[in-house]
Design a protein around this motif. Structure first.
Motif, short mmCIF file in Angstrom:
data_model
loop_
_atom_site.label_atom_id
_atom_site.label_comp_id
_atom_site.label_asym_id
_atom_site.label_seq_id
_atom_site.Cartn_x
_atom_site.Cartn_y
_atom_site.Cartn_z
N ASP A 143 0.83 -1.20 0.00
CA ASP A 143 0.00 0.00 0.00
C ASP A 143 0.86 1.26 0.00
O ASP A 143 0.62 2.20 -0.77
N ILE A 144 1.89 1.27 0.83
CA ILE A 144 2.78 2.44 0.91
C ILE A 144 3.41 2.72 -0.45
O ILE A 144 3.58 3.88 -0.85
N ALA A 145 3.74 1.69 -1.19
CA ALA A 145 4.38 1.86 -2.50
C ALA A 145 3.48 2.55 -3.51
O ALA A 145 3.96 3.03 -4.54
N THR A 146 2.17 2.65 -3.23
CA THR A 146 1.26 3.32 -4.16
C THR A 146 1.29 4.83 -4.03
O THR A 146 0.78 5.54 -4.90
N PHE A 147 1.88 5.36 -2.94
CA PHE A 147 1.88 6.81 -2.76
C PHE A 147 3.20 7.39 -2.24
O PHE A 147 3.41 8.59 -2.30
N ALA A 148 4.11 6.54 -1.74
CA ALA A 148 5.35 7.03 -1.15
C ALA A 148 6.55 6.53 -1.93
O ALA A 148 6.45 5.63 -2.78
N THR A 149 7.70 7.11 -1.65
CA THR A 149 8.96 6.70 -2.27
C THR A 149 9.93 6.13 -1.25
O THR A 149 10.88 5.45 -1.62
N HIS A 150 9.71 6.44 0.04
CA HIS A 150 10.59 6.02 1.12
C HIS A 150 9.76 5.50 2.29
O HIS A 150 8.63 5.96 2.51
N VAL A 151 10.34 4.57 3.05
CA VAL A 151 9.73 4.08 4.28
C VAL A 151 10.75 4.27 5.41
O VAL A 151 11.92 3.90 5.26
N GLY A 152 10.28 4.81 6.54
CA GLY A 152 11.19 5.11 7.65
C GLY A 152 10.79 4.42 8.94
O GLY A 152 10.17 5.04 9.80
N PRO A 153 11.12 3.13 9.12
CA PRO A 153 10.82 2.45 10.38
C PRO A 153 11.78 2.89 11.50
O PRO A 153 12.94 3.24 11.25
N TRP A 154 11.27 2.85 12.73
CA TRP A 154 12.14 3.00 13.90
C TRP A 154 13.22 1.95 13.82
O TRP A 154 12.98 0.80 13.41
N LYS A 155 14.45 2.29 14.18
CA LYS A 155 15.59 1.42 13.93
C LYS A 155 15.48 0.07 14.63
O LYS A 155 16.05 -0.92 14.17
N GLU A 156 14.75 0.00 15.75
CA GLU A 156 14.59 -1.28 16.45
C GLU A 156 13.98 -2.35 15.54
O GLU A 156 14.29 -3.54 15.69
N PHE A 157 13.12 -1.92 14.60
CA PHE A 157 12.45 -2.90 13.74
C PHE A 157 13.41 -3.61 12.80
O PHE A 157 13.06 -4.65 12.23
N PHE A 158 14.61 -3.06 12.61
CA PHE A 158 15.63 -3.72 11.78
C PHE A 158 16.49 -4.69 12.60
O PHE A 158 17.34 -5.37 12.04
N ILE A 159 16.25 -4.71 13.93
CA ILE A 159 17.10 -5.50 14.83
C ILE A 159 16.30 -6.59 15.53
O ILE A 159 16.67 -7.76 15.52
N SER A 160 15.20 -6.19 16.17
CA SER A 160 14.36 -7.12 16.94
C SER A 160 13.08 -7.41 16.18
O SER A 160 12.64 -6.61 15.36
N ASP A 161 12.44 -8.55 16.50
CA ASP A 161 11.14 -8.82 15.90
C ASP A 161 10.15 -7.76 16.37
O ASP A 161 10.28 -7.20 17.48
N ALA A 162 9.18 -7.45 15.53
CA ALA A 162 8.28 -6.33 15.78
C ALA A 162 7.49 -6.50 17.08
O ALA A 162 7.28 -5.52 17.81
N GLU A 163 7.04 -7.73 17.38
CA GLU A 163 6.28 -7.94 18.61
C GLU A 163 7.09 -7.51 19.83
O GLU A 163 6.57 -6.84 20.74
N SER A 164 8.36 -7.89 19.87
CA SER A 164 9.21 -7.51 21.01
C SER A 164 9.45 -6.01 21.05
O SER A 164 9.46 -5.40 22.12
N ALA A 165 9.63 -5.41 19.88
CA ALA A 165 9.86 -3.97 19.83
C ALA A 165 8.64 -3.20 20.33
O ALA A 165 8.76 -2.21 21.07
N TYR A 166 7.45 -3.64 19.93
CA TYR A 166 6.24 -2.97 20.38
C TYR A 166 6.00 -3.19 21.87
O TYR A 166 5.51 -2.29 22.57
N LYS A 167 6.36 -4.36 22.36
CA LYS A 167 6.24 -4.60 23.80
C LYS A 167 7.15 -3.65 24.57
O LYS A 167 6.76 -3.10 25.61
N PHE A 168 8.35 -3.43 24.06
CA PHE A 168 9.29 -2.51 24.70
C PHE A 168 8.72 -1.09 24.73
O PHE A 168 8.91 -0.35 25.70
#
Length: 399
Positions: A281-306
């Motif tokens: 969906d993002i690719a239909t209107f954006a050119t870049h995606v900027g996740p919080w850096k934790e999402f590149f390191i830990s699984d998302a469930e753990s990152a959201y719990k933190f």
């Protein structure tokens, strides 16, 4: 060469910050890196360079530029009388002297609203939307109390407008002989638009119209010959690229559908964006995606719990489940999007990483190196000069 102790007549600046030598050319070995375009990662000055300067001041923006940032970031909010002002928060107490100003004591109040997909109450504060531009200009900016920050420049600067930021960046592009990228974040667009409900997408249109006045039209077909900046007879410099940031999907979607500017969809509480269908969906209107850096390191469930952010597990499963952290850059690139990480703090501020299951972060060189190896296309950093030194060493860039 020392310039006069002012930048384009907007604010007094300590003289040592006004040394603006032409930037040396950069050369790097033409190895195919893991970034989308195969080039070294870009460095974004987070709120300017707030490791040294009070954030979102002309001094902070100036410092990030002369340190070599590829993009310099302003956050934008709207004043009571409809002006764009540069500030990270809707409230004022964290970075200004408003609490010390008795004439504004009666403006203190609470604010409750959904901000960036989270219901938030901000108690006992002063809010930009209750002040005119003239009133805000009487305040002085101070360092935010986060980590260890120098206080040398407290009370030196006033809050800059978006127009003053653009004027400064264009002036510095010419003086430094290189285009400086513009990457404004529209803060809490839905909230600000509700204050102007008679004019749909008031905030987004105000930003787009302001950019157009400074030579960055909504659509590339409107550019004509105004592709360069010329100031005081100096050789023309190409205008820096514009990238518009947003945490709110409907605002980002509007910007992407109503302009040719790059759009950066930021990701934190909006967990849907970390799924395969979310990225589609993002690719239909954006050119870049900027996740919080934790999402590149830990699984998302753990990152959201933190972060103490609750998830809609049913929605996540429907969208294909969370993309594993080691696959995130690849999946972003697969959709021809660029991956931008935030925020990479300098050594005086805690990293704020949870690293629930594993943590690669040791020294700053190790932290940035991990993301460079993954193929990150850009990073929002503090301590810009140090980050650029690490980047240049990793990519073997010669200056």
């Amino acid at each position: 060469m020392l310039l006069k102790a002012s930048i384009v007549g907007l604010v007094s600046i300590p003289a040592f910050l006004l040394v603006t030598a032409a930037a040396p050319a950069q050369r790097y070995h033409h190895k195919k890196w893991n970034t989308l375009d195969g080039k070294p990662s870009l460095i974004f000055g987070h709120r300017g360079d707030k490791a040294i300067m009070p954030e979102h001041t002309l001094g902070s923006y100036h410092l990030a530029a002369i340190e070599g940032a590829d993009y310099v970031e302003p956050d934008l909010a709207i004043t009571k009388d409809g002006h764009l002002i540069c500030n990270h928060d809707l409230h004022l107490s964290a970075t200004t002297d408003v609490a010390e100003r008795p004439e504004f004591a009666n403006r203190q109040r609470n604010l409750t609203d959904i901000l960036d997909d989270v219901l938030v109450t901000i108690p006992n504060n002063w809010f930009i939307e209750d002040f005119t531009l003239a009133e805000l200009k009487t305040l002085r900016v101070k360092q935010a109390k986060v980590g260890v920050r120098p206080l040398y420049f407290d009370q030196t600067f006033e809050m800059p407008t978006f127009e003053e930021y653009l004027t400064l960046v264009q002036d510095l592009s010419v003086r430094l002989n290189r285009p400086i990228g513009i990457v404004p974040e529209l803060k809490h667009a839905a909230h600000s638009n509700k204050l102007h409900s008679d004019k749909p997408h008031y905030f987004e249109n105000l930003v787009l119209d302001t950019l157009e006045r400074f030579g960055y039209p909504r659509h590339s077909s409107q550019i004509k010959n105004a592709t360069h900046i010329t100031i005081n007879g100096k050789p023309p410099i190409p205008r820096g690229n514009v990238m518009l940031q947003n945490f709110e999907v409907e605002s980002a979607r509007y910007l992407g559908k109503n302009s040719d500017h790059d759009v950066l969809m930021l990701v934190l509480a909006n967990a849907w964006a970390l799924t395969p269908k979310g990225l589609d969906d993002i690719a239909t209107f954006a050119t870049h995606v900027g996740p919080w850096k934790e999402f590149f390191i830990s699984d998302a469930e753990s990152a959201y719990k933190f972060k103490n952010i609750k998830l809609d597990s049913k929605q996540i499963r429907k969208l294909g489940g969370f993309i594993p952290p080691h696959r995130l850059v690849k999946e972003i690139h697969k959709r021809k999007l660029r991956a931008i990480g935030f925020t990479f703090y300098d050594k005086h501020e805690p990293s704020q990483l949870g690293c629930a299951k594993k943590c690669i972060v040791g020294t700053r060189t190790e932290e940035l190196g991990y993301f460079f190896k993954q193929g990150i296309d850009g990073l929002f950093v503090e301590g810009v000069s140090n980050a650029i030194q690490i980047r240049n060493q990793f990519f073997n860039i010669k200056v």
